[in-house]
Design a protein around this motif. Sequence first.
Motif, PDB file in Angstrom:
ATOM      1  N   SER A 148      -5.861   8.831  -0.127  1.00 12.16           N
ATOM      2  CA  SER A 148      -5.398   7.204   0.360  1.00 12.16           C
ATOM      3  C   SER A 148      -4.337   7.514   1.634  1.00 12.16           C
ATOM      4  N   GLN A 149      -4.027   8.536   2.020  1.00 11.57           N
ATOM      5  CA  GLN A 149      -3.228   9.026   3.037  1.00 11.57           C
ATOM      6  C   GLN A 149      -3.543  10.530   3.378  1.00 11.57           C
ATOM      7  N   THR A 183       0.644   4.379  -2.684  1.00  9.88           N
ATOM      8  CA  THR A 183       0.209   5.693  -2.422  1.00  9.88           C
ATOM      9  C   THR A 183       1.464   6.682  -2.172  1.00  9.88           C
ATOM     10  N   GLY A 195      -4.606   9.346  -4.666  1.00  9.74           N
ATOM     11  CA  GLY A 195      -5.207   7.845  -4.371  1.00  9.74           C
ATOM     12  C   GLY A 195      -4.438   6.691  -4.437  1.00  9.74           C
ATOM     13  N   TYR A 196      -4.518   5.892  -5.211  1.00  8.65           N
ATOM     14  CA  TYR A 196      -3.647   4.382  -5.532  1.00  8.65           C
ATOM     15  C   TYR A 196      -3.203   4.909  -7.075  1.00  8.65           C
ATOM     16  N   ASN A 251     -11.657   3.028  -3.604  1.00  9.39           N
ATOM     17  CA  ASN A 251     -10.393   3.336  -2.420  1.00  9.39           C
ATOM     18  C   ASN A 251      -9.183   3.919  -3.290  1.00  9.39           C
ATOM     19  N   ALA A 252      -9.081   3.340  -4.651  1.00 10.30           N
ATOM     20  CA  ALA A 252      -7.846   4.041  -5.446  1.00 10.30           C
ATOM     21  C   ALA A 252      -8.231   5.348  -5.828  1.00 10.30           C
ATOM     22  N   LYS A 279       0.666  -1.060   0.072  1.00  6.63           N
ATOM     23  CA  LYS A 279      -0.172  -0.113  -0.050  1.00  6.63           C
ATOM     24  C   LYS A 279       0.747   1.160  -0.129  1.00  6.63           C
TER      25      LYS A 279
END
Length: 354
Positions: A263-264, A148, A271-272, A258-259, A144
């Motif tokens: 993401s952080q 990210t 995102g991803y 989520n992508a 992950k």
Amino acid sequence: MKKISLLFILVTSLWSCNSDDGNSSNEEAMYFPPIGSSTWETKTVASLGWNETQVQPLLDYLELKHTKGFIILHNGKIVMENYFNGHSATDPWYWASAGKTLTATVTGIAQQEGYLNINDKVSDYLGTGWTSAPLAKENLITNKHLLTMTSGLNDALGDDVSPANLQYVANAGTRWAYHNVYVKLQDVVAASTGQTWNNYFNTKLKNKIGMTGLWATVDGNLSVYNSNTRSMARFGLLALNKGKWENNQIVPESYMQNATTTSQNINLSYGYLWWLNGKSSYHLPQTQFQFSGSIIPTAPSDMYCALGKDDQKIYVIPSRKIVIIRMGDAADGSNMALSDFDEVLWEKISAVIN
């Protein structure tokens, strides 16, 4: 009698409400071009009520700014498709870092199939010593973190991702830095599936949505995807439809969600391996400075993007059911991902679609 009348009114009202919602039978279904065919249905700018008088200024600007291929899809159908500067519909071009999103997508497919977990350490799949960081620091880096851009590895040492060039700067998860170390995810996918990256990518993504193209090795260890403009548009359409192609959920919808969301908590606009518009702040490649505002203020706030060196672009706008592709040489000076070109281009696009 009154009860029957009231019931009729209630049922009629419910039917009326349902017929107007986003899932009504009157709404145009998402179109997907057939696999293995050059057929792709179209619609006109006029049919959408867009501003036809602003089409030529957009095309003039694209040509002036060294564009090779440009496509706008609405609900999957081609509204504009134009080629410039000697390029054609069949000519391949490099995606550069816009292809990072291909790697993120295939990682999600491999996770869905049980081959890997993005929360696992990278060293669980590649073994220790894949970086030159101290072992304790290397073991902090998860898949992950690669998705990210928060590996904590030094982003100032160029594109080489050999162990000697992957050096510790900060603990994983504490620093956002745009770094080609993401490509190690391709090795994770290969190691976990027991297949080559190319084979797994081809069978699980490329062939399922009818893309053409191939991965080319640059600088000895960095894979860059090359394809025609329509293949890039096919992938953008998959992203718009939350990982589903017709009736086939190729990428888990939850993973795609989520992508394409923050993401952080360091770079809110990432995102991803997708860039996210409409956030309150962002970071850019090769700097640790935080900028206020949206990455492309002139573009829709719900847009997410695959952005590559020298202005390779996939723009996805869910609220408008639009995908926009731009391939070509750098519009102005060479750049890593974002450039001033994005803002002006979106002024021209907005004049057409608004």
